[in-house]
Design a protein around this motif. Structure first.
Motif, PDB file in Angstrom:
ATOM      1  N   ARG A 103       0.829  -1.205   0.000  1.00  0.00           N
ATOM      2  CA  ARG A 103       0.000   0.000   0.000  1.00  0.00           C
ATOM      3  C   ARG A 103       0.864   1.255   0.000  1.00  0.00           C
ATOM      4  O   ARG A 103       0.470   2.280  -0.543  1.00  0.00           O
ATOM      5  CB  ARG A 103      -0.918   0.018   1.227  1.00  0.00           C
ATOM      6  CG  ARG A 103      -1.963  -1.064   1.249  1.00  0.00           C
ATOM      7  CD  ARG A 103      -2.775  -1.114  -0.023  1.00  0.00           C
ATOM      8  NE  ARG A 103      -3.464   0.124  -0.315  1.00  0.00           N
ATOM      9  CZ  ARG A 103      -4.115   0.392  -1.435  1.00  0.00           C
ATOM     10  NH1 ARG A 103      -4.140  -0.514  -2.401  1.00  0.00           N
ATOM     11  NH2 ARG A 103      -4.737   1.525  -1.611  1.00  0.00           N
ATOM     12  N   ASN A 107       0.712   5.188  -2.188  1.00  0.00           N
ATOM     13  CA  ASN A 107       0.567   6.492  -1.561  1.00  0.00           C
ATOM     14  C   ASN A 107       1.573   7.490  -2.090  1.00  0.00           C
ATOM     15  O   ASN A 107       2.481   7.934  -1.391  1.00  0.00           O
ATOM     16  CB  ASN A 107       0.673   6.354  -0.040  1.00  0.00           C
ATOM     17  CG  ASN A 107      -0.565   5.776   0.574  1.00  0.00           C
ATOM     18  OD1 ASN A 107      -1.494   6.499   0.925  1.00  0.00           O
ATOM     19  ND2 ASN A 107      -0.612   4.455   0.670  1.00  0.00           N
ATOM     20  N   PRO A 177      -5.882   8.094   1.349  1.00  0.00           N
ATOM     21  CA  PRO A 177      -6.604   6.816   1.408  1.00  0.00           C
ATOM     22  C   PRO A 177      -7.927   6.822   0.655  1.00  0.00           C
ATOM     23  O   PRO A 177      -8.245   5.863  -0.055  1.00  0.00           O
ATOM     24  CB  PRO A 177      -6.819   6.615   2.917  1.00  0.00           C
ATOM     25  CG  PRO A 177      -5.664   7.317   3.549  1.00  0.00           C
ATOM     26  CD  PRO A 177      -5.455   8.532   2.698  1.00  0.00           C
ATOM     27  N   ASN A 180      -7.299   6.984  -3.046  1.00  0.00           N
ATOM     28  CA  ASN A 180      -6.845   5.691  -3.556  1.00  0.00           C
ATOM     29  C   ASN A 180      -7.989   4.712  -3.768  1.00  0.00           C
ATOM     30  O   ASN A 180      -7.905   3.837  -4.634  1.00  0.00           O
ATOM     31  CB  ASN A 180      -5.809   5.094  -2.606  1.00  0.00           C
ATOM     32  CG  ASN A 180      -4.510   5.879  -2.617  1.00  0.00           C
ATOM     33  OD1 ASN A 180      -4.269   6.689  -3.507  1.00  0.00           O
ATOM     34  ND2 ASN A 180      -3.678   5.664  -1.615  1.00  0.00           N
ATOM     35  N   ASN A 195      -7.824  -1.894   2.055  1.00  0.00           N
ATOM     36  CA  ASN A 195      -6.988  -0.882   1.421  1.00  0.00           C
ATOM     37  C   ASN A 195      -7.073   0.435   2.176  1.00  0.00           C
ATOM     38  O   ASN A 195      -6.058   1.101   2.420  1.00  0.00           O
ATOM     39  CB  ASN A 195      -7.411  -0.672  -0.030  1.00  0.00           C
ATOM     40  CG  ASN A 195      -6.983  -1.813  -0.936  1.00  0.00           C
ATOM     41  OD1 ASN A 195      -6.227  -2.688  -0.527  1.00  0.00           O
ATOM     42  ND2 ASN A 195      -7.466  -1.815  -2.158  1.00  0.00           N
ATOM     43  N   LEU A 196      -8.282   0.837   2.527  1.00  0.00           N
ATOM     44  CA  LEU A 196      -8.453   2.093   3.259  1.00  0.00           C
ATOM     45  C   LEU A 196      -7.720   2.029   4.592  1.00  0.00           C
ATOM     46  O   LEU A 196      -7.011   2.976   4.963  1.00  0.00           O
ATOM     47  CB  LEU A 196      -9.932   2.388   3.486  1.00  0.00           C
ATOM     48  CG  LEU A 196     -10.177   3.689   4.262  1.00  0.00           C
ATOM     49  CD1 LEU A 196     -10.175   4.880   3.320  1.00  0.00           C
ATOM     50  CD2 LEU A 196     -11.463   3.642   5.050  1.00  0.00           C
ATOM     51  N   ASP A 199      -3.969   2.300   4.167  1.00  0.00           N
ATOM     52  CA  ASP A 199      -3.539   3.634   3.755  1.00  0.00           C
ATOM     53  C   ASP A 199      -3.703   4.657   4.876  1.00  0.00           C
ATOM     54  O   ASP A 199      -2.882   5.566   5.027  1.00  0.00           O
ATOM     55  CB  ASP A 199      -4.324   4.078   2.513  1.00  0.00           C
ATOM     56  CG  ASP A 199      -3.964   3.251   1.289  1.00  0.00           C
ATOM     57  OD1 ASP A 199      -4.640   3.418   0.251  1.00  0.00           O
ATOM     58  OD2 ASP A 199      -3.022   2.450   1.359  1.00  0.00           O
ATOM     59  N   VAL A 200      -4.771   4.524   5.663  1.00  0.00           N
ATOM     60  CA  VAL A 200      -4.949   5.418   6.816  1.00  0.00           C
ATOM     61  C   VAL A 200      -3.830   5.181   7.822  1.00  0.00           C
ATOM     62  O   VAL A 200      -3.310   6.117   8.432  1.00  0.00           O
ATOM     63  CB  VAL A 200      -6.334   5.205   7.461  1.00  0.00           C
ATOM     64  CG1 VAL A 200      -6.420   5.903   8.809  1.00  0.00           C
ATOM     65  CG2 VAL A 200      -7.433   5.733   6.549  1.00  0.00           C
ATOM     66  N   SER A 213      -6.963   5.641  12.545  1.00  0.00           N
ATOM     67  CA  SER A 213      -6.296   4.432  12.065  1.00  0.00           C
ATOM     68  C   SER A 213      -6.823   3.217  12.817  1.00  0.00           C
ATOM     69  O   SER A 213      -7.128   2.178  12.230  1.00  0.00           O
ATOM     70  CB  SER A 213      -4.777   4.536  12.263  1.00  0.00           C
ATOM     71  OG  SER A 213      -4.232   5.622  11.558  1.00  0.00           O
TER      72      SER A 213
END
Length: 789
Positions: A103, A107, A177, A180, A195-196, A199-200, A213
């Motif tokens: 991931r 970013n 995030p 993305n 995925n979220l 990324d967070v 997070s």
């Protein structure tokens, strides 16, 4: 707490100074903001302490495509979930490093010109299932609401510290995030939410970011447990409720009336009102419960018997941000979120719109062979009324022809957007200051030109074609620190050097910029932008979180060699980077920890001499323990510095943190101040502690009317400090946009017969983007190594 309360005379001076230094040296605090510096709480520490799997399998999420049915097949389920081949959470319940690494590659800045309509949330009364596309549009809507309320959230930020950054942190946490999710769409709810969450985790900053997070990773865990590619709305509500129950674990000491409690109770309340038959019902109830919990925060948040929010007349800012996230989803479902599809909320960070001051002059050859001129110099002049552009051009050409000040002259004339005319001049010269002085009388601004640029062409040539003189291919250890920010360009880029990430967040976009990837050209643009009040913007800095540092450490350990990690401090009161680095090390497996040696130097951002000493040891074939001893000797005894800063820089510091200076300290306009420590070898009884070293970073040694006078004063101080048997063996001069100042100082040192060894090494270079938030154009520092001869 008011600024005057923080620095009242009634407080303990040592504690007061320590707090001021802590804020100055901690990334995450705004250099120009008078508010207290950002402090990372214990948010998500328990979460981060879940030791992750160290499997080295090369895995991809590409094969985890959604299926036509709601239930994933048993075989795919074992491979996808329990086999740990693709998910954020492995079958052992641990976060997978491979997934985070994957991931991280996503970013990076990217352009999103249009938001695709993956589903129409205004039909939420008819939506009975939540898949990856529905989840994506919900997050887009929630982020749209938060992004429109950043200033409000910053203003109402009171607890745990009134540093005015909650809105910025929440936007930074979610911006990439959510973007993305749109750039890498999936209709599989598990893939989208994983995925979220990943990324967070990578982008979260500050208290609010780390707490968010925790929430989204908890949500990913709950979705994973259902083993479905899409959920019924009632199952989705259950996942939200279950994630909410885990929020108390986000911090070590949860406080009622904050983001933690509001998120917990708003989500948990969903379960009490179910079951649900439509998405509209879920969102309406969630929003109603969240708004109710938010309204109660002023009464519930009590600190030392005081209802701090009630006294301030606000609700908790972190809780309000979370409620805006929920409210945005609800408003989108009823068609009352006007900016829901505005792609501008994902705009990428940029330093300045291209205009007359930043447009490159075409057909200018910057290559250098045996040129007698060192500096590629450019100036953009906004001409004052009645001045013809050709007159300014002719004067520079005349000085070049008759006085020999330079060659390779190129010019551009154009109307200015500010009205009137502008001229931009390029020249190769050894005297950039003379060029600027010749042009200043034509400038509409009586003090400064529109743009200045000075590049050392010899350094550029060496960097491009010369290569590094160091070969660390056979080194017995690798090195990590602030390498790419503080080392001379000729030493940057070696495979054995790893750089800790540092992020700048411009107020214009609130998108974090990884300083490692900022070009010299962008740094020059940003520095010039800061020179003018009408274009200057506020930058905040953000330290890497523990997971980001862990990823870099794993990459370094991947070489199979031990790692020497350089840190300013590991005291959590002084350095966020040091604090988070130690947390990151705590996340590693015991055998990985055994291969890391931490060197704490205590000298702020003056780290280059110690890394260079370690590089020298590595080239000589020494092991990591021998390098550590050598670096410690330099830091304890041989290192010293001079810092030459403008009154503008000092005034920012003085207004922002008066505790760093003696009482009654003032600085005159358009003057220069020299900070520093004695230029001499420290004996045993003079070796300083880490805190004493940090405290001395703003010790005033000299003040002068000009940079030239300050350099003369510092040279006199050096000659006075050095003992008869001491000489300088190495000097590193870091400049902010003006390397010519560094060479000017080097020349003065030699002319003044400052005691230096015959083979003394002097290196001058620009320090790039790292200086944008902490310095001003024309500042410079000199770092010395002194030895007995």
């Amino acid at each position: 707490m008011a600024e005057e309360d923080v620095y009242s005379d009634s407080g303990d001076d040592e504690e007061r100074l320590q707090e001021a230094i802590s804020t100055l040296m901690t990334p995450g605090s705004s250099f120009v903001d008078a508010g207290r510096g950002r402090r990372l709480s214990q948010a998500s520490i328990k979460f981060f302490q879940i030791e992750t799997s160290t499997s080295t399998r090369n895995l991809s999420i590409a094969s985890a495509t959604s299926t036509a049915s709601t239930e994933i097949s048993t075989r795919n389920l074992v491979a996808f979930l329990d086999g740990c081949d693709h998910g954020l959470i492995g079958s052992d319940g641990k976060i997978r490093d491979e997934y985070i690494l994957q991931r991280q590659s996503v970013n990076r800045p990217a352009t999103l010109n249009k938001i695709p309509l993956l589903c129409d949330l205004t039909t939420s009364a008819e939506i009975t299932e939540v898949d990856g596309w529905v989840f994506t549009m919900l997050m887009v809507s929630g982020f749209a609401k938060i992004s429109s309320k950043v200033n409000e959230l910053n203003i109402i930020n009171v607890f745990p510290i009134a540093d005015g950054d909650t809105g910025a942190n929440m936007k930074v946490c979610l911006k990439l995030p959510v973007r993305n999710l749109l750039l890498d769409t999936s209709d599989n709810i598990l893939i989208a939410v994983s995925n979220l969450a990943a990324d967070v985790l990578l982008n979260g900053q500050g208290n609010s970011g780390t707490i968010l997070s925790h929430f989204f990773v908890s949500l990913a865990e709950e979705v994973r447990s259902l083993r479905k590619a899409r959920l019924t709305v009632d199952e989705f509500a259950t996942c939200l409720a279950s994630a909410g129950t885990k929020m108390d674990a986000a911090v070590s000491d949860p406080v009622e009336g904050t983001l933690v409690s509001v998120c917990r109770d708003a989500c948990r309340g969903l379960e009490e009102r179910g079951p649900y038959s439509s998405l509209e019902a879920v969102l309406a109830n969630w929003n109603e419960i969240a708004q109710r919990e938010l309204r109660m925060t002023p009464d519930r948040l009590v600190v030392d018997g005081v209802k701090v929010l009630e006294m301030a007349g606000v609700v908790d800012s972190g809780a309000q941000g979370f409620v805006y996230l929920v409210e945005g989803m609800f408003l989108a479902s009823i068609g009352e979120l006007p900016n829901a599809m505005d792609a501008n909320m994902f705009k990428s960070a940029k330093f300045m719109t291209a205009d007359e001051s930043t447009t490159s002059i075409s057909d200018v050859d910057h290559t250098v062979t045996e040129s007698k001129f060192r500096f590629c110099t450019e100036a953009a002049v906004l001409l004052k009324e009645g001045v013809d552009a050709q007159t300014a051009i002719d004067d520079i050409q005349k000085a070049a022809d008759e006085d020999g000040i330079g060659d390779s002259i190129a010019t551009v004339k154009a109307p200015s957007k500010e009205g009137g005319d502008m001229v931009k001049i390029h020249i190769h010269t050894n005297e950039p200051n003379l060029v600027f002085e010749l042009l200043q009388p034509y400038s509409r601004d009586p003090v400064k030109l529109k743009k200045e640029k000075v590049e050392d062409m010899f350094v550029m040539r060496e960097r491009m074609h010369g290569g590094s003189s160091l070969d660390l291919g056979d080194a017995k250890f690798t090195i990590m620190g602030l390498c790419s920010y503080i080392l001379p360009p000729s030493l940057d880029g070696l495979d054995e050097l790893f750089t800790l990430p540092v992020f700048f967040v411009p107020e214009t976009t609130e998108e974090p910029i990884d300083v490692r990837f900022v070009s010299d050209a962008d740094a020059c643009i940003a520095l010039n932008q800061q020179r003018h009040k009408e274009t200057a913007i506020k930058y905040t800095t953000a330290a890497p979180n523990p997971m980001q540092i862990k990823i870099e450490i794993l990459a370094a350990l991947g070489s199979g060699r031990p790692l020497l990690l350089f840190l300013m401090s590991v005291d959590k009161r002084i350095s966020a980077i040091g604090r988070n680095a130690m947390t990151a090390i705590g996340l590693l497996e015991p055998e990985q920890k055994a291969h890391i040696k931490v060197f704490v130097h205590g000298w702020g951002f003056y780290e280059a001499p110690f890394i260079m000493e370690a590089m020298k040891c590595a080239q000589e074939g020494k092991n990591i323990d021998e390098a550590y001893v050598a670096c410690k000797e330099v830091g304890d005894r041989n290192f010293s510095f001079s810092n030459f800063v403008s009154s503008t820089t000092v005034r920012k510091l003085l207004a922002w943190r008066p505790g760093l200076f003696p009482k009654g300290f003032t600085v005159e306009d358009n003057s220069f101040v020299g900070f520093g420590i004695p230029i001499t070898i420290r004996e045993d009884e003079e070796i300083l502690t880490d805190f004493q070293r940090v405290r001395m970073l703003t010790t005033v040694q000299n003040q002068a009317k000009s940079m030239l006078e300050l350099q003369d004063a510092e040279i006199a101080r050096i000659k006075k400090n050095l003992k008869p048997d001491e000489k300088i063996t190495k000097i590193l001069i870091q400049t902010v946009g003006r390397p010519d100042y560094g060479y000017q100082y080097m020349k003065k040192l030699k002319e003044a017969n400052v005691p230096m060894t015959n083979d003394a090494v002097t290196t001058v270079y620009n320090c790039g983007m790292i200086s944008v938030a902490t310095s001003n154009w024309g500042d410079m520092s000199a770092q010395y190594i002194v030895e007995k001869v």
